[in-house]
Design an enzyme around this catalytic site. Structure first.
Site: not given
Length: 576
Positions: A511-512
């Site tokens: 989920h960067y």
């Protein structure tokens, strides 16, 4: 049992063959990138770089009224069983073939990660969970709430399903409620405190639907999609003194290795970069937009000195606790989530060894090799070390993969890192640092999340499913440090300190975000500051990750901005 497996494989092949046939009929606008040579003088109203989670809905929407060229560096997801079938989720993450849908990288923090490289982007390789951002998140981003609430359903009607809740997910649901994560909000897309079951892009057959499917809603006469088209840089016009740089096209490498250029319409065309949180800041730097010292270091001609490009990189740290069982547990990915008030989200997955092929592969967030690497100093967590362990585990019996994981993901996060160049080749990964737990609040939230998992692991529902109450939490943490029971040697570790456990076992859940943030690199309409006719529309613009899982909001943003651009240009005539 063998007959059942054969029947299952046969059904899957029939499904894939049927879908591929439908793909051929519906997606005739999808071509190999070298076909652009047939139309060297073509001009487009929009060139979109990246056919991923945001790029596909954006392209489909804009094509309703304007000509669109969508450039995707990867190939097609259709016909690839490792992408399409839930049971093969882990295999695609370790696919090292030339046509792999993933590109692995290791951040300087020592955490193994992956980027999508396929039409449909991250929706082709993720765990499938679908949930919206909170109303507060929408307000903070300054989005039009009415248009947001029109854009999410446009996605949901096409690719989102209500899942059949698997036993491990049901145990997590009941365990969360036993641990006080109230109320139970049932099946919902909404981001609200408590325990819930969210949507999934896997259907009841375990077949994945992706952002690429949204291209079915495109006007085929206005859309051209080029696969294996790796954009090297944005092209800017020569400008007079005092004039802002303006994007006029892009230069890309086609599937035959030939450099090509394509251009937007002269008067009103735009280039839109939707290459993701790694790809978008990377492309800006190679195009000459970034910190002056970084551009000089790599001898890249400066278009704009912009210190914020590549800054604000963040990845929500994830830590997992392995729960062994005395029997095989049905394979499941994320379906249930606990949205706590202690700054963390609780999720789960199980049964990742259901196929013999899956056992031999890198399992991302569930990976045995992650546990081994956590005992090494970051600089020793090399690609070679990863590959050596994978080779050594190929003969492991299937039975050692019994059990499942309960995961804790930190909200936000507040810790920030940066992205810089590693070379001037767009195909090489940049250098990425996330600085996990550099902010003390992130560490506190992780500790609270692990304490919550401890309560859930002792709950009646989990113990009943696992048929295993022999393990204290201390033992579970010790197992989790090495990621899987009996897979790798035990190493001394201070698991009595939950803070140390968080630091030692930090993983990614992909989920960067950040690198081209709103207010720093782009304005509220996603136009790159200081430059004309260039926008960035994807997760690189986010200041924080939306909801528990971001894919819904990234797809929504593509649709949202497509509609917004059409309405601004055409008003009621836009028809959307």
């Amino acid at each position: 049992m063998k007959m059942g497996l054969l029947l299952k494989i046969t059904v899957c092949l029939i499904l894939l063959a049927g879908f591929s046939k439908g793909y051929d009929a519906k997606y005739r606008f999808v071509k190999e990138s070298s076909t652009i040579a047939r139309h060297p003088n073509a001009r487009y109203d929009y060139i979109i770089v990246g056919g991923g989670t945001a790029g596909c809905p954006l392209a489909a929407t804009l094509s309703q009224n304007y000509s669109v060229l969508l450039l995707e560096r990867g190939g097609s997801p259709y016909g690839n069983m490792n992408i399409s079938l839930l049971q093969n989720f882990h295999i695609s993450l370790m696919d090292a073939s030339p046509d792999s849908p993933t590109q692995p990288f290791v951040s300087t923090d020592g955490v193994i990660n992956a980027r999508a490289k396929v039409l449909g982007g991250g929706t082709c390789i993720n765990a499938g969970f679908y949930t919206r951002a909170s109303p507060e998140y929408v307000r903070k981003n300054g989005w039009d709430g009415k248009l947001v609430n029109e854009s999410y359903p446009w996605i949901e009607k096409q690719i989102v399903q209500k899942p059949r809740v698997k036993p491990w997910q049901a145990a997590l649901r009941d365990g969360l409620l036993d641990a006080g994560v109230h109320p139970f909000n049932g099946y919902t897309y909404d981001h609200i405190y408590g325990t819930k079951v969210g949507g999934s892009i896997f259907d009841e057959r375990g077949f994945r639907h992706t952002a690429a499917d949204l291209l079915q809603r495109a006007d085929a006469s206005n859309l051209k999609v080029l696969l294996h088209a790796t954009v090297k840089r944005v092209v800017f016009r020569n400008r007079a003194r005092g004039e802002k740089p303006a994007a006029v096209g892009v230069e890309f490498i086609d599937e035959k290795g030939v450099d090509r250029k394509v251009f937007v319409a002269e008067d009103s065309g735009e280039v839109i970069v939707s290459a993701g949180a790694i790809g978008s800041p990377h492309l800006l730097l190679l195009s000459g937009i970034g910190p002056r010292h970084e551009l000089k270091r790599w001898r890249i001609p400066e278009v704009l000195d912009q210190d914020n490009v590549g800054e604000g990189m963040a990845d929500n740290p994830m830590n997992s606790v392995y729960i062994p069982t005395k029997r095989m547990v049905e394979h499941s990915l994320i379906q249930t989530v606990g949205i706590t008030k202690v700054g963390s989200f609780i999720e789960a997955s199980s049964g990742f060894g259901q196929s013999s092929d899956s056992i031999k592969c890198h399992h991302g967030i569930l990976s045995a090799e992650i546990g081994q690497l956590s005992t090494l100093p970051p600089k020793q967590r090399t690609k070679e070390a990863i590959e050596a362990f994978i080779r050594n585990k190929q003969d492991l019996p299937r039975e050692v993969f019994k059990g499942g994981f309960i995961l804790e993901k930190v909200v936000g996060p507040l810790s920030k890192g940066h992205l810089t160049l590693n070379s001037t080749d767009i195909r090489a990964n940049p250098v990425v640092t996330f600085n996990y737990f550099s902010h003390p609040e992130d560490l506190r939230r992780c500790v609270s999340g692990i304490q919550m998992i401890s309560k859930i692991a002792r709950s009646k529902s989990v113990v009943l499913l696992t048929q295993n109450d022999d393990y204290t939490m201390q033992k579970l943490l010790n197992l989790s440090v090495v990621a899987n029971v009996n897979l790798i040697p035990k190493h001394p570790n201070d698991t009595k300190s939950l803070a140390q456990f968080c630091r030692d076992t930090v993983l990614t859940i992909w989920h960067y975000h950040g690198g081209c943030q709103v207010g720093k690199v782009v304005d509220s309409d996603y136009r790159v500051l200081g430059v004309e006719r260039l926008r960035i529309i994807d997760g690189s613009t986010f200041l924080a990750s939306p909801g528990t899982n971001p894919q819904a909001t990234v797809m929504m943003l593509g649709r949202y901005m497509g509609v917004k651009l059409l309405r601004e240009r055409l008003g009621a005539r836009a028809g959307v």
